[in-house]
Design an enzyme around this catalytic site. Structure first.
Site, mmCIF file in Angstrom:
data_model
loop_
_atom_site.group_PDB
_atom_site.id
_atom_site.type_symbol
_atom_site.label_atom_id
_atom_site.label_comp_id
_atom_site.label_asym_id
_atom_site.label_seq_id
_atom_site.Cartn_x
_atom_site.Cartn_y
_atom_site.Cartn_z
ATOM 1 N N ALA A 110 -0.864 -6.764 -0.158
ATOM 2 C CA ALA A 110 -1.584 -6.194 -1.302
ATOM 3 C C ALA A 110 -0.910 -6.669 -2.590
ATOM 4 O O ALA A 110 -0.237 -5.893 -3.272
ATOM 5 C CB ALA A 110 -1.575 -4.673 -1.213
ATOM 6 N N SER B 170 3.056 -1.829 -9.281
ATOM 7 C CA SER B 170 2.990 -2.109 -7.850
ATOM 8 C C SER B 170 1.941 -1.206 -7.215
ATOM 9 O O SER B 170 1.087 -0.660 -7.922
ATOM 10 C CB SER B 170 4.370 -1.901 -7.211
ATOM 11 O OG SER B 170 4.396 -2.435 -5.905
ATOM 12 N N ASN B 171 1.958 -1.056 -5.912
ATOM 13 C CA ASN B 171 1.016 -0.186 -5.209
ATOM 14 C C ASN B 171 1.696 0.341 -3.952
ATOM 15 O O ASN B 171 2.773 -0.136 -3.581
ATOM 16 C CB ASN B 171 -0.288 -0.955 -4.899
ATOM 17 C CG ASN B 171 -0.032 -2.106 -3.959
ATOM 18 O OD1 ASN B 171 0.316 -1.921 -2.805
ATOM 19 N ND2 ASN B 171 -0.156 -3.330 -4.472
ATOM 20 N N PRO B 172 1.097 1.352 -3.291
ATOM 21 C CA PRO B 172 1.823 2.017 -2.198
ATOM 22 C C PRO B 172 1.768 1.331 -0.839
ATOM 23 O O PRO B 172 2.115 1.949 0.177
ATOM 24 C CB PRO B 172 1.156 3.398 -2.118
ATOM 25 C CG PRO B 172 -0.151 3.273 -2.798
ATOM 26 C CD PRO B 172 -0.175 2.017 -3.611
ATOM 27 N N SER B 173 1.373 0.069 -0.764
ATOM 28 C CA SER B 173 1.356 -0.630 0.533
ATOM 29 C C SER B 173 2.758 -0.590 1.161
ATOM 30 O O SER B 173 3.746 -0.852 0.482
ATOM 31 C CB SER B 173 0.921 -2.082 0.299
ATOM 32 O OG SER B 173 1.219 -2.858 1.427
#
Ligand code: CTP
Length: 232
Positions: A95, A25-28
């Site tokens: 994102a 995943s990503n930190p959005s």
């Protein structure tokens, strides 16, 4: 003012599972999309649809909107396609993960002290590209994308605008722990189909949402060479 457009905003990251306990995943945080949907409701858009990936609890729902929760990029893509309709503003502030594991392990992957772990990934869906064809059949679908870049902001934003057939793109710089992802202030470079450029901010995401909605409404309501902002 009468606002005869539906407003669909897509926000947050997606999760691509590796095994039952791990994901990519990503930190959005989804805050940008949350601010945009809240602002659209304040302005009286009669239908606001809020599609969110796995975001912190405070950004999971927008009161008064139709809230749709998704997890993976494929699920987000399906939710977006369901909302495609005439006279709709679609803002892709999400994102989504671009890659997903080639295989999801049914059991937890055990660690080995001796070897590293190689993960085989495959591309997942590019949601905006996947709607280029269906969008041709619709009247008045206004598509806004975002471009999160660490460098070459303008060049990459223009390329995404063309490749994803967008009406407008909002480019921002992302650095770990600084602007872009997360709660902090942000600044957006707005580029439209004609190449007209305008900086919004820097400022808190709530103020940027107001400025961006002003900019989108101006473009949607006066598309044929009406009132335009100055090219800065
Ligand atoms: N986007 C999308 N589907 C994806 C990834 C991104 O529709 N699988 C959308 C984003 O919501 C955003 C725009 O495409 O509106 C650009 O996203 P960004 O992450 O900046 O770029 P990518 O297309 O993923 O390209 P790259 O990672 O190479 O910068």
């Amino acid at each position: 003012m009468d606002r005869p457009f539906r407003f669909v905003v897509v926000t947050g990251p997606t999760r691509e599972w590796i095994d039952p306990v791990r994901f990519i995943s990503n930190p959005s945080t989804g805050k940008t999309g949350h601010c945009l949907a809240s602002e659209a409701l304040k302005r009286g858009f009669h239908e606001v649809i809020y599609i969110a990936g796995p975001v912190p609890e405070r950004y999971q729902q927008v009161e008064g909107a139709q809230n749709i929760a998704v997890e993976t990029t494929l699920e987000m893509g399906a939710a977006v396609r369901q909302q495609l309709a005439d006279r709709t503003i679609l803002v892709m502030a999400a994102a989504p993960a671009d890659y997903t594991p080639a295989q999801i392990s049914a059991s937890k992957i055990k660690k080995s002290d001796k070897e590293g772990l190689s993960l085989q990934l495959k591309p997942t869906l590019d949601i905006l590209k996947s709607i280029v064809e269906p969008a041709r059949q619709l009247q008045g679908l206004f598509r806004v994308g975002f471009a999160a870049e660490t460098d070459n902001l303008e060049e990459y934003a223009m390329r995404k605008l063309r490749e994803k057939d967008l009406d407008m793109i909002c480019a921002n710089r992302v650095f770990k722990g600084e602007t872009g992802f997360g709660e902090n202030e942000n600044a957006l470079l707005i580029v439209d189909r004609e190449g007209l450029q305008q900086w919004l901010g820097p400022g808190p995401k709530e103020s940027l949402a107001r400025l961006l909605l002003d900019r989108i409404e101006l473009a949607v309501m006066a598309p044929a060479g009406g009132q335009r902002p100055k090219n800065k």
